[in-house]
Every structure is written in C-alpha cells, then in structure tokens.
Design an enzyme around this catalytic site. Structure first.
Site, PDB file in Angstrom:
ATOM      1  N   LYS A   1      -7.968   9.383  -2.148  1.00 38.12           N
ATOM      2  CA  LYS A   1      -9.317   9.024  -1.685  1.00 38.12           C
ATOM      3  C   LYS A   1      -9.842  10.028  -0.653  1.00 38.12           C
ATOM      4  O   LYS A   1     -11.038  10.283  -0.579  1.00 38.12           O
ATOM      5  CB  LYS A   1      -9.264   7.621  -1.083  1.00 38.12           C
ATOM      6  CG  LYS A   1     -10.595   6.989  -0.799  1.00 38.12           C
ATOM      7  CD  LYS A   1     -10.390   5.543  -0.426  1.00 38.12           C
ATOM      8  CE  LYS A   1     -11.623   4.883   0.086  1.00 38.12           C
ATOM      9  NZ  LYS A   1     -11.370   3.480   0.453  1.00 38.12           N
TER      10      LYS A   1
ATOM     11  N   ASP B   1     -12.174  -0.778  11.295  1.00 40.88           N
ATOM     12  CA  ASP B   1     -11.300  -0.768  10.110  1.00 40.88           C
ATOM     13  C   ASP B   1     -10.280   0.365  10.223  1.00 40.88           C
ATOM     14  O   ASP B   1     -10.620   1.539  10.059  1.00 40.88           O
ATOM     15  CB  ASP B   1     -12.172  -0.592   8.849  1.00 40.88           C
ATOM     16  CG  ASP B   1     -11.359  -0.643   7.554  1.00 40.88           C
ATOM     17  OD1 ASP B   1     -10.115  -0.633   7.607  1.00 40.88           O
ATOM     18  OD2 ASP B   1     -11.995  -0.686   6.473  1.00 40.88           O
TER      19      ASP B   1
ATOM     20  N   ASP C   1     -11.386  -3.282  -3.914  1.00 42.47           N
ATOM     21  CA  ASP C   1     -11.236  -2.441  -2.722  1.00 42.47           C
ATOM     22  C   ASP C   1     -10.280  -1.319  -3.117  1.00 42.47           C
ATOM     23  O   ASP C   1      -9.073  -1.520  -3.206  1.00 42.47           O
ATOM     24  CB  ASP C   1     -10.663  -3.298  -1.577  1.00 42.47           C
ATOM     25  CG  ASP C   1     -10.230  -2.476  -0.362  1.00 42.47           C
ATOM     26  OD1 ASP C   1     -10.522  -1.265  -0.323  1.00 42.47           O
ATOM     27  OD2 ASP C   1      -9.606  -3.060   0.547  1.00 42.47           O
TER      28      ASP C   1
ATOM     29  N   GLU D   1     -17.540  -0.561   2.527  1.00 36.90           N
ATOM     30  CA  GLU D   1     -16.453  -1.454   2.941  1.00 36.90           C
ATOM     31  C   GLU D   1     -16.828  -2.359   4.128  1.00 36.90           C
ATOM     32  O   GLU D   1     -16.590  -3.563   4.061  1.00 36.90           O
ATOM     33  CB  GLU D   1     -15.197  -0.636   3.243  1.00 36.90           C
ATOM     34  CG  GLU D   1     -14.533  -0.188   1.948  1.00 36.90           C
ATOM     35  CD  GLU D   1     -13.636   1.034   2.083  1.00 36.90           C
ATOM     36  OE1 GLU D   1     -13.263   1.393   3.205  1.00 36.90           O
ATOM     37  OE2 GLU D   1     -13.311   1.625   1.041  1.00 36.90           O
TER      38      GLU D   1
HETATM   39  P1  ADP Z   1      -6.262   1.361   3.223  1.00 40.92           P
HETATM   40  O1  ADP Z   1      -7.582   0.751   3.497  1.00 40.92           O
HETATM   41  O2  ADP Z   1      -6.104   2.746   3.788  1.00 40.92           O
HETATM   42  O3  ADP Z   1      -5.823   1.293   1.823  1.00 40.92           O
HETATM   43  P2  ADP Z   1      -4.879  -0.958   4.338  1.00 40.92           P
HETATM   44  O4  ADP Z   1      -6.009  -1.637   5.021  1.00 40.92           O
HETATM   45  O5  ADP Z   1      -4.297  -1.608   3.160  1.00 40.92           O
HETATM   46  O6  ADP Z   1      -5.170   0.557   4.071  1.00 40.92           O
HETATM   47  O7  ADP Z   1      -3.730  -0.761   5.459  1.00 40.92           O
HETATM   48  C1  ADP Z   1      -2.534  -0.178   5.170  1.00 40.92           C
HETATM   49  C2  ADP Z   1      -1.849   0.182   6.475  1.00 40.92           C
HETATM   50  O8  ADP Z   1      -1.644  -1.001   7.253  1.00 40.92           O
HETATM   51  C3  ADP Z   1      -0.466   0.796   6.245  1.00 40.92           C
HETATM   52  O9  ADP Z   1      -0.310   1.933   7.079  1.00 40.92           O
HETATM   53  C4  ADP Z   1       0.477  -0.323   6.672  1.00 40.92           C
HETATM   54  O10 ADP Z   1       1.718   0.176   7.157  1.00 40.92           O
HETATM   55  C5  ADP Z   1      -0.336  -0.982   7.774  1.00 40.92           C
HETATM   56  N1  ADP Z   1       0.117  -2.347   8.044  1.00 40.92           N
HETATM   57  C6  ADP Z   1       0.117  -3.395   7.202  1.00 40.92           C
HETATM   58  N2  ADP Z   1       0.660  -4.473   7.803  1.00 40.92           N
HETATM   59  C7  ADP Z   1       1.009  -4.086   9.062  1.00 40.92           C
HETATM   60  C8  ADP Z   1       1.637  -4.728  10.171  1.00 40.92           C
HETATM   61  N3  ADP Z   1       2.046  -6.003  10.100  1.00 40.92           N
HETATM   62  N4  ADP Z   1       1.825  -4.013  11.302  1.00 40.92           N
HETATM   63  C9  ADP Z   1       1.447  -2.720  11.369  1.00 40.92           C
HETATM   64  N5  ADP Z   1       0.863  -2.054  10.369  1.00 40.92           N
HETATM   65  C10 ADP Z   1       0.649  -2.732   9.222  1.00 40.92           C
HETATM   66 MG    MG Z   2      -9.226  -0.241   3.474  1.00 41.35          MG
END
Ligand code: ADP
Ligand code: MG
Length: 636
Positions: free
Chosen positions: A72, A180, A10, A149
């Site tokens: 990205k 998502d 991912d 995804e």
């Molecule tokens: P991406 O797909 O863009 O790489 P992710 O699915 O990994 O992103 O999500 C990352 C985001 O999720 C970040 O902005 C992070 O701060 C937020 N995040 C992760 N855990 C929490 C939480 N417990 N509460 C609020 N936001 C969260």
């Molecule tokens: Mg993602």
C-alpha cells in the site's frame, strides 16, 4: 430483485478486513478461511500458486524474493519497490491479489458479493485512489466507491451513537479527531459530525511510520543483547530475523496488557532470554511516538483549532492499543481518548455502512438518503506554470490542501507566443512551489486554437474536484469559437486492456509463471516509459511531501501555462529531432531549461574562445621560458 448486501473492505497496509451490513442494519465482520477476522496484507507468489494472508506473512524473511508486503505504501508508483522473483510488478496487481482473497472469503460467508466500498487513507492522492479502484476491478469486484478511512471510522462511531439513525432525537454537533496508527502508516484527521452529516476538516499523516517501526526497535534491542553474550549479530541471518520479529510482535502485544515480559531468541542452539519492561519499551520508542504528537499538533494548527474545540479523540488502528498512545493523547488533549469503536474493525464496518448508504440511495430508499459526507483534498492541486518574471517553472495551486469538496476553481493564464495553436496543461499534486518536487497526475491538451491569436491570449483552466476525490480539468481559450479538444492522460497506472489481462492470473490464484508472462505481455512494451525510482530511498523521497508543512499558496496573476507552438494533432515524442523550441514547450522540462538559459549573441562566444586560446599560448610560453631561459631570447 433480492437485496444487495452492502460490503466494505479495509485494505490495510498490514491487515485487511471485510465487513457487511445485515438486514437489520447491523455491521458484521467477515471471518476468513483461516477463521480469523483480520487477514495479513501479504502475498506470496509461489511457483505453483498464489498465497495470501498469514502463510505468506510467515514466509516473508525465508523467501523474501517471493513475498510482497507493505504494498500500500507503493501505491501510485509504477512498480512495487521490491522485485518479486527478480521481476517488477505493479502495486495495483499485488493489491488485487489481496482483494481477490478477501472476495473469496466474502463469497464463502455471504454466498455472493455484489458491490463493495474500499477504504483509502485520507492523504491518498488521485493516482493512488484510482489505483485502489483498479485493484478492486482486477480482483473481479464491482467498486461502488472509494471512501477515506477516517470518514469510515467516523461513520462507525456515528452509527454507534445514533447520529446516522433517521428520525432520532437531535444531537449536538461534535468535532472528532481520528488518530489512526496502523502497522505501517499513521494518519490523523479532524472531522465534524452532526446528525446525518460527516464533514472532514483537515488531514495529515506519515506514510513511513507504524507499529512495524516499534517492532524493529525491539528486534534491535534483543539483537544487541545476543551479540554482547555470543559475539555474533543474529540479524545477519534472515531466518533468525524472522523469529526475532515474531518474538518482538508478541512482546509488544504482551506489553500492551502487562508491565513486563520476556523475549526469547534462539540461534544455533543458543538461547537468550531478554526481559523487558513497558517503561524500557516506551523509552526506546519515544521518538516514534513524538513524531505522531508533532503531526497531530500540526494538524490542529493547520485547521486553526485548539484542543478545547475537539469533542472526542477516536483511536483507530491496532497500534493504538499500546498504552503509550492513549497516555500521550490524554496529556496532549486533556481528555480521555474514546474507545467506542473497535480499533481494528471500525474502518471496515464504516465502509460497509457507506456501501449500505450508497445502495439505499441508488434504489430510491429515502431512509438513509439524508446522509451527507464531505471530504477535503489532502494535497494541493495545481498546474505547472511559468513565472513571467523569472521564467522559471512554478506550481500554480488551483485547489489548496484541505479545501472542502466539491470544489471548483478557475485560474487565468496567457499564451506565450503569437499564432499559438495548442496548449498543454500539466496537472500536478503537492505542496512544493517547484513542480519537479510534486507528483504529475495528468496532462490535458487544448488543440486546434484558431490561427492568428495574439501573444498573451487568455487561457482559463478550471479544476473541478468532486466529493469522491475525482478530478476533472477543463482548459478553454475564451473568445475562440472553436471547441477546444480535451485529452486527459493519466501519468501512471495500468491501461484498461492491461487490467482485463491481469484479471486472469489473479482470479486463478495462479503460480508465478502466469504472472511473469503477463509482465512480459502487458508491462514490458511500455516499461521504458516509466523510468521512475523504485529504490526505497527514492520512494521515501517521493512520499515525504505529504507530511510536509502546509503552505499557503501565493497566486499572483499572469502565469504562463504550458504553451505549445503549432503542432500536429498527435503529441510528438519528446525526443523527436525536428522539435523546435516551441514544441519542446509542451513538455515543460526542456522548455524551461532552454528559455531560462542566458542568451548572448553568437559572436560573443567566438571572441571568448579566441581570447582563451591566446591566453593559453602565452602561459605555455612563459612556463617554457622559466624552465629553459637559455633557449629564449626574451629577458623575463
Ligand atoms: P494497518 O491499518 O496498517 O493495516 P492495523 O490497524 O491492522 O494496521 O494495525 C496493525 C498493527 O497494530 C500491527 O503493527 C500490530 O502489531 C499492532 N497491534 C495490534 N494489536 C496490538 C496490541 N495489542 N498492542 C500493540 N500493537 C498492536
Ligand atoms: Mg488501517
């Protein structure tokens, strides 16, 4: 031969994750060298070495000139929107650096890496998909396939519920809504899940919306409090912004678990403590959440569905941990959002399951061979044509958005002039009726048409879009017994040879010097060819179209496609002085302008000039008479 281990990656905007499928069919997440399951998608091009992950993210605001993040979002563009050490780098190369780091971690855990599946958002268009596959290749990975995804998340969900287990007892068909919300992007997809089958119904999203926007609201909030107390805006100092951002992320995460927290911010020995409640946080970000609500509603409308038709709402992406998300979806849908899949890991696990399926199928293992995955195209695909009535350029859509794949459509065009020897077809992706507002993704040319064809000779253009999102375009002139030559030219991207050259600094995780010499060797000779916008505003403008309205394309017949007059076998450069009107036609831009211009006979223009000159003289004479009447013999 020993079993190949299926691996899924991912490659996220904010975090990237890799997963694999063990011998028993269970998915596992790869732990990185730092001991964590998620790797920040940040790359620091230091002078001596390349640093990917947590350390690079921490350096973002201290050394912004060295660090690339949110790359990205810029996929599909020729260059990453922010210069690194003052130089422009292709986004694929930076994504390849992240993938190379993940590859190292996979090899550490599994001993080796065979072939991988990489995920992309469903709304990614063709250049961005191809760019992702290229990034994998430059990282030294063998890319089995690119998968959407939400499809990967649905695979993960389906596996957990036994939908993918061969021979399991029959289960009823479900309609899933995958919501998502990651760190930098939001997307929402409707899928149909039945035993051994995943079918995408429709998809939508917002490439400029994610958890980071929620973080920035908290940064603004503490900065305003600080300014009120100390008469100074802490946002003026990048080091302080970095600290405030880290404090904001911590506070945001804390507010997902508790009702209140305190943010601390220290500037030059002065500290402010800012208490904040979940309610306040929700209030200051309500408009951001509303944007996701709007897109979700739009998606259902586009699919002509209602909430009663949806069986489950799956939450994917770290930001869905914010309680406001679950609450909004509960109110909107009237059902409890599903937490079966892990929001951070579902996509990587699903990608690994898809890799397992592809490898099993390839090795003739029938166990999973029944699995079928159907996608839709997330952007309309068409060609740039000319409206015969208005002579204006028009996007002639061949495959409308959200059409199930594989899809094959043929549209008939006509030649524009007598004895036309070649036709150039510009392939575009986007919803706008104006080609200039769409993305040009390639060009195909039919040459060597037989001599003496009359005007309006039919030309058939066929688009064939495969399940994996790859497009083949064929253009033929029926009735001509001549084999038409077909050239597919990608408008953006790195050449094969360029990719091989980039591999070296990426593989060695070399310092910036090595990347810089590659920029000079590989990119600069052609840099002028890609005069595309690189400012964030321009990029936003370019990317804004995918969240736009879903418009049903009208397809009146009789469009004229790119019609070229007699031309040499090699396309002439656009600026060639000897190009006549007909050969400009092949390019599109110039042709339409020249054709659309009203054309009067030359003498009309000449008479106009003479009249204007006489009027000017008379006026001057009148003014002089008024000023000095005594010098002129006329009475007025
Ligand atoms: P991406 O797909 O863009 O790489 P992710 O699915 O990994 O992103 O999500 C990352 C985001 O999720 C970040 O902005 C992070 O701060 C937020 N995040 C992760 N855990 C929490 C939480 N417990 N509460 C609020 N936001 C969260
Ligand atoms: Mg993602």
């Amino acid at each position: 031969m020993s079993r190949q281990t299926p691996v899924g990656i991912d490659l996220g905007t904010t975090f990237s994750t890799a997963a694999w499928v063990d011998e028993s069919g269970r998915t596992e997440i790869v732990r990185n060298a730092e001991g964590e399951l998620l790797t920040p998608s940040a790359v620091m091009f230091a002078d001596e070495e390349l640093v990917v992950g947590k350390e690079a993210r921490s350096a973002t605001t201290i050394h912004p000139e060295m660090v690339a993040e949110w790359v990205k979002r810029d996929m599909g563009l020729p260059y990453y929107s922010r210069p690194i050490h003052g130089r422009k780098l292709p986004p694929e190369v930076i994504q390849a650096c992240i993938l190379r780091k993940l590859k190292g971690d996979i090899v550490r855990e599994l001993g080796r890496v065979d072939r991988v599946v990489i995920t992309v958002p469903a709304y990614f268009d063709e250049p961005r998909r191809k760019g992702t596959a290229d990034a994998g290749e430059m990282a030294g990975l063998k890319v089995l396939d690119i998968v959407n995804e939400p499809t990967a998340a649905a695979l993960s969900f389906g596996e957990t519920l036994g939908y993918l287990t061969p021979g399991a007892e029959p289960k009823e068909e479900m309609t899933l809504l995958v919501y998502d919300l990651g760190g930098g992007t939001f997307d929402v997809t409707l899928l149909r899940l039945s035993p051994g089958k995943i079918q995408t119904i429709a998809t939508d999203g917002d490439v400029m919306l994610g958890g980071h926007d929620w973080d920035l609201r908290l940064v603004d909030y503490v900065a305003r409090r600080f300014k009120r107390l100390h008469k100074r805006d802490p946002r003026e100092d990048p080091v302080i912004i970095n600290r405030a951002l880290a404090a904001a992320i911590d506070a945001k995460h804390a507010l997902s678990a508790r009702g209140r927290t305190i943010m601390h911010i220290e500037v030059a020995g002065q500290t402010v403590e800012v208490p904040i409640t979940r309610g306040q946080f929700e209030e200051m970000t309500a408009d951001l959440l509303e944007r996701t609500t709007y897109t979700t509603r739009q998606l259902l409308a586009a699919a002509k569905m209602e909430w009663k038709d949806v069986s489950r709402v799956l939450l994917v992406g770290g930001s869905t941990r914010m309680p406001m998300v679950g609450e909004m979806l509960r109110n909107l849908s009237g059902m409890e959002p599903d937490h079966t899949v892990n929001a951070d890991e579902a996509v990587a696990r699903g990608a690994a399951l898809y890799a397992a399926y592809l490898l099993d199928k390839e090795s003739g293992d029938e166990a999973r061979a029944g699995l079928s995955i159907t996608n839709v195209n997330s952007h309309s695909l068409g060609v740039e044509g000319i409206d015969p009535e208005t002579l204006r350029k028009k996007n002639v859509v061949l495959i409308p958005r959200n059409t199930p794949l594989p899809a094959k459509f043929t549209e008939r065009f006509v030649t524009r002039s007598e004895n036309q020897r070649s036709i150039a077809v510009q392939i575009i992706e986007g919803e706008s009726s104006m080609p200039d507002e769409c993305t040009a993704i390639g060009r195909t040319v039919i040459r060597d048409l037989p001599k003496g064809l009359p005007k309006n000779w039919p030309i058939e253009v066929t688009f064939e879009y495969a399940e994996n999102g790859r497009l083949t375009v064929k253009a033929v002139a029926p009735g001509t017994h001549q084999g038409a030559t077909l050239d597919m030219e990608r408008s953006v991207g790195i050449s094969r040879e360029g990719m091989t050259r980039w591999k070296q600094p990426i593989d060695e995780a070399a310092g910036f010097d090595a990347f810089e010499s590659m920029i000079q060797e590989v990119m600069e000779p052609s840099a002028d060819d890609h005069d595309e916008p690189t400012t964030p505003e321009a990029i936003r403008a370019m990317q804004a179209d995918f969240s736009g309205p879903v418009s049903g394309p009208s397809r009146p017949g009789g469009w004229t496609p790119f019609v070229a007059g007699p031309r040499s076998p090699e396309p002439e450069p656009e600026t060639s002085p000897e190009q006549d009107d007909e050969s400009l036609v092949a390019d599109g831009t110039h042709r339409v302008k020249s054709v659309a211009r009203p054309s009067f006979p030359r003498w009309v223009g000449l008479i106009g000039h003479v009249i204007a000159a006489l009027l000017g003289l008379a006026l001057g004479y009148m003014i002089l008479c008024r000023l000095r009447p005594e010098s002129f013999p006329f009475p007025w």
